[in-house]
Design a protein around this motif. Structure first.
Motif, PDB file in Angstrom:
ATOM      1  N   THR A  85       0.641  -1.063   0.108  1.00 50.39           N
ATOM      2  CA  THR A  85      -0.022  -0.039  -0.096  1.00 50.39           C
ATOM      3  C   THR A  85       0.695   1.174   0.247  1.00 50.39           C
ATOM      4  O   THR A  85       0.656   2.163  -0.633  1.00 50.39           O
ATOM      5  CB  THR A  85      -0.937  -0.101   1.217  1.00 50.39           C
ATOM      6  OG1 THR A  85      -1.657  -1.254   1.256  1.00 50.39           O
ATOM      7  CG2 THR A  85      -1.868   1.516   1.184  1.00 50.39           C
ATOM      8  N   GLU A  86       1.854   1.231   0.810  1.00 56.11           N
ATOM      9  CA  GLU A  86       2.666   2.372   0.956  1.00 56.11           C
ATOM     10  C   GLU A  86       3.503   2.703  -0.494  1.00 56.11           C
ATOM     11  O   GLU A  86       3.739   3.734  -0.965  1.00 56.11           O
ATOM     12  CB  GLU A  86       3.995   2.122   2.006  1.00 56.11           C
ATOM     13  CG  GLU A  86       4.751   3.356   2.074  1.00 56.11           C
ATOM     14  CD  GLU A  86       5.895   3.117   3.234  1.00 56.11           C
ATOM     15  OE1 GLU A  86       6.856   4.035   3.264  1.00 56.11           O
ATOM     16  OE2 GLU A  86       5.828   1.995   3.889  1.00 56.11           O
ATOM     17  N   GLU A  89       1.049   4.274  -2.835  1.00 56.46           N
ATOM     18  CA  GLU A  89       1.051   5.759  -2.358  1.00 56.46           C
ATOM     19  C   GLU A  89       1.998   6.536  -3.163  1.00 56.46           C
ATOM     20  O   GLU A  89       1.914   7.732  -3.733  1.00 56.46           O
ATOM     21  CB  GLU A  89       0.824   5.833  -1.170  1.00 56.46           C
ATOM     22  CG  GLU A  89      -0.448   5.367  -0.537  1.00 56.46           C
ATOM     23  CD  GLU A  89      -0.437   5.546   1.168  1.00 56.46           C
ATOM     24  OE1 GLU A  89       0.564   5.949   1.784  1.00 56.46           O
ATOM     25  OE2 GLU A  89      -1.701   5.152   1.832  1.00 56.46           O
TER      26      GLU A  89
END
Length: 224
Positions: A85-86, A89
């Protein structure tokens, strides 16, 4: 008239039998202790010199190490998901940066040299906007390298975390999450004698009444 005996003749006649019973019971107890001691010594000597034995363990869903392995795998998967997820982003930030730079390039190209020598108020405003756009472009371009390095770092961390997840997923303890699983733990000095297809024998008591109970199906890290 003869005096009556203080003890009944029955107990006098029974005393030799009681003594013999006590002697036999003592002999049986001593024999059992001796047999147990000899058996204990034989078993320990066998395990000391023999390198073909394994220790069976039945794993159940409530077994402590099964619960710990399941928890570790869940935590590792969660960490891998967080890293992914990071990474998404940061990639989104990089794409947004590229869009801003592309828009600034378009604006700079459209203005061209119209604001190089401003004379009117509108031209001065246009020149100011052009300078702001150039400064914004430079700032955005300066963020490219750190974001790219961060993405590369996250890729490596995700790769390492995936390796951890895969390693934990191979744990035999996880096979016991739904059903009971029987494993044989092998001492390090016995590993060379354990191969796929090797017969496994179980004994009812110590080394007595042994019979074949199965074969080695797979060899895991330090375990069978």
């Amino acid at each position: 008239m003869q005096p009556r005996s203080s003890r009944p003749r029955f107990w006098i006649a029974l005393q030799p039998s009681i003594v013999r019973i006590y002697k036999m019971a003592g002999l049986v107890a001593l024999t059992a202790i001796l047999v147990g001691l000899v058996g204990f010594l034989i078993i320990n000597i066998f395990y000391f010199f023999d390198h073909t034995w394994v220790r069976p363990v039945v794993l159940s869903p409530t077994y402590q190490r099964v619960v710990e392995a399941s928890t570790q795998l869940a935590d590792s998967k969660l960490r891998a998901s967080q890293l992914a997820t990071e990474k998404l982003e940061v990639e989104g930030q990089l794409l947004e940066l590229e869009r801003v730079i592309a828009a600034d390039d378009t604006f700079i190209a459209e203005v061209g040299s119209a604001a190089d020598a401003p004379r009117s108020g509108d031209q001065w405003l246009l020149r100011r906007e052009l300078e702001k756009t150039r400064l914004e472009k430079e700032n955005m371009a300066g963020k490219r390298v750190p974001l790219g390095q961060r993405i590369d770092s996250l890729k490596l961390r995700i790769k390492d975390q995936d390796a951890v997840v895969n390693r934990l997923a191979q744990s035999p303890y996880l096979k016991a999450i739904d059903n009971k699983v029987t494993l044989a733990f092998v001492a390090n000095q016995n590993l060379k004698n354990v191969k796929i297809g090797t017969p496994i024998y179980g004994c009812a008591w110590g080394l007595v009444w042994c019979h074949k109970v199965g074969t080695v199906k797979a060899v895991l890290d330090g375990e069978v």
